[in-house]
Design a protein around this motif. Structure first.
Motif, PDB file in Angstrom:
ATOM      1  N   TYR A 139      -6.807 -42.384  -2.300  1.00  0.00           N
ATOM      2  CA  TYR A 139      -5.382 -42.059  -2.167  1.00  0.00           C
ATOM      3  C   TYR A 139      -5.173 -40.887  -1.220  1.00  0.00           C
ATOM      4  CZ  TYR A 139      -0.617 -40.858  -3.567  1.00  0.00           C
ATOM      5  OH  TYR A 139       0.723 -40.581  -3.569  1.00  0.00           O
ATOM      6  N   ASN A 152       1.428 -49.747   1.067  1.00  0.00           N
ATOM      7  CA  ASN A 152       1.571 -50.938   0.225  1.00  0.00           C
ATOM      8  C   ASN A 152       2.885 -51.675   0.459  1.00  0.00           C
ATOM      9  OD1 ASN A 152      -0.232 -48.954  -1.384  1.00  0.00           O
ATOM     10  ND2 ASN A 152      -0.668 -50.990  -2.188  1.00  0.00           N
TER      11      ASN A 152
ATOM     12  N   ARG B  83       3.649 -40.942  -8.815  1.00  0.00           N
ATOM     13  CA  ARG B  83       2.714 -40.591  -7.741  1.00  0.00           C
ATOM     14  C   ARG B  83       1.344 -40.228  -8.316  1.00  0.00           C
ATOM     15  NH1 ARG B  83       5.808 -42.556  -5.263  1.00  0.00           N
ATOM     16  NH2 ARG B  83       6.927 -42.015  -3.366  1.00  0.00           N
ATOM     17  N   GLU B  86      -0.340 -43.279  -9.573  1.00  0.00           N
ATOM     18  CA  GLU B  86      -0.811 -44.102  -8.473  1.00  0.00           C
ATOM     19  C   GLU B  86      -2.072 -43.489  -7.885  1.00  0.00           C
ATOM     20  OE1 GLU B  86       1.694 -44.113  -5.091  1.00  0.00           O
ATOM     21  OE2 GLU B  86       0.624 -45.733  -4.094  1.00  0.00           O
ATOM     22  N   SER B  92       0.030 -49.480  -9.670  1.00  0.00           N
ATOM     23  CA  SER B  92       0.176 -49.847  -8.267  1.00  0.00           C
ATOM     24  C   SER B  92       1.646 -49.727  -7.886  1.00  0.00           C
ATOM     25  CB  SER B  92      -0.299 -51.284  -8.049  1.00  0.00           C
ATOM     26  OG  SER B  92       0.527 -52.169  -8.790  1.00  0.00           O
ATOM     27  N   ARG B  93       1.854 -49.536  -6.618  1.00  0.00           N
ATOM     28  CA  ARG B  93       3.220 -49.346  -6.117  1.00  0.00           C
ATOM     29  C   ARG B  93       3.414 -50.300  -4.947  1.00  0.00           C
ATOM     30  NH1 ARG B  93       5.107 -46.271  -1.967  1.00  0.00           N
ATOM     31  NH2 ARG B  93       7.213 -45.433  -2.094  1.00  0.00           N
ATOM     32  N   TYR B 105       6.534 -51.023  -9.694  1.00  0.00           N
ATOM     33  CA  TYR B 105       5.348 -50.389 -10.247  1.00  0.00           C
ATOM     34  C   TYR B 105       4.744 -51.291 -11.311  1.00  0.00           C
ATOM     35  CZ  TYR B 105       7.102 -46.232  -7.920  1.00  0.00           C
ATOM     36  OH  TYR B 105       7.540 -45.343  -6.973  1.00  0.00           O
ATOM     37  N   THR B 108      -2.475 -51.273 -13.065  1.00  0.00           N
ATOM     38  CA  THR B 108      -3.677 -51.872 -12.489  1.00  0.00           C
ATOM     39  C   THR B 108      -4.604 -52.257 -13.637  1.00  0.00           C
ATOM     40  OG1 THR B 108      -4.775 -49.748 -12.396  1.00  0.00           O
ATOM     41  CG2 THR B 108      -3.489 -50.397 -10.474  1.00  0.00           C
TER      42      THR B 108
END
Lengths: 155, 155
Positions: A139, A152, B83, B86, B92-93, B105, B108
């Motif tokens: 990230y 994404n 954030r 993630e 996930s975004r 959103y 995962t």
DNA sequence: CGGTATCCGTAAAGATACTG
DNA sequence: CAGTATCTTTACGGATACCG
């Protein structure tokens, strides 16, 4: 303390005391109105509470023993933490009126019952630490080039 | 306050920015050196993270849906929370470049795996809420008469 | 030893305004 | 809608000093 003639709104001193009182006492009242999920969090989110439960899983401990086991906790925070845990009925506090004083903390049955879910969480953390660290590294790398919501993008 | 002409130590503006950067970025570095147990806590202790995982257990959600589900979270805090999640690879975004924008959103696999220990903890909280509240009431009542360490004296 | 009281700095959380 | 930026408020946590 100097309460003056009429009435001081918030003499900055009393305010601090009030805050302290609320903190030490039942700050849970402040969050009342939140959902029960949030209450749970306030139970374990106070940074040291979980650690104390883990350490006490090993058996009863005195104040100083706890402090040494937690490496880094201040006297104040440890006191606040054990008070909170005692208040919630998770640990017991026994005073031996000797000299020097001796105070022992131990898990109650309720505290013991918390061990299982806490250890499950701990196990998860150990199992996935590497994965999480990898995700963070990934990230952080991609965040350098794509500053904001440009990642994404679907389509 | 009176910093002289030569060099401004912390221009109060840059300092704030630096703080923000550290917060948004990897504040984990600040706690590096702490034990792994503490790292786990920083993962779940940020007040909203657990709630987000719970809400997303129900399926993918857009930003606004999350915000409505969490009743009381500010835009800012929700942004920071997602954030962080993630970054840690828990959610996930996905951005749909439509107009108006749409961001979804979802948990995962890693996030899904966290559901089990979290729900275990939630179950414990539900099972013992009454016990804890009773303990608190008892503690608060006895604390009125025994202000400090005068309770539970052995011998 | 086992606290409590006090002070202070920093981090977290909230409100608001603005942007793409 | 989904953010970012900025500012303010509040809570958390540490250091110190003192008490029983």
């Amino acid at each position: 303390m100097e309460q003056s003639n009429t009435r001081v709104p918030t003499p900055d001193k009393e305010l601090a005391e009030l805050k302290e009182h609320l903190r030490r006492g039942n700050h849970a009242e402040l969050r009342e109105g939140c959902k029960p999920g949030a209450e749970l969090l306030s139970l374990i989110a106070e940074k040291w509470t979980v650690l104390v439960v883990i350490v006490l899983s090993d058996g009863p401990k005195r104040f100083k023993e706890l402090q040494r086991s937690l490496t880094g906790v201040s006297q104040r925070m440890l006191t606040l933490t054990v008070r909170g845990l005692e208040r919630d009925g998770l640990i017991s506090r026994t005073v031996f009126p000797t000299v020097p004083p001796r105070v022992e903390y131990a898990l109650t049955d309720l505290g013991e019952s918390l061990r299982t879910p806490i250890f499950a969480l701990g196990q998860w953390a150990r199992d996935n630490r590497a994965v999480i660290e990898a995700a963070r590294a990934r990230y952080d790398r991609s965040a350098e080039s794509a500053p904001a919501g440009d990642r994404n993008v679907s389509g």
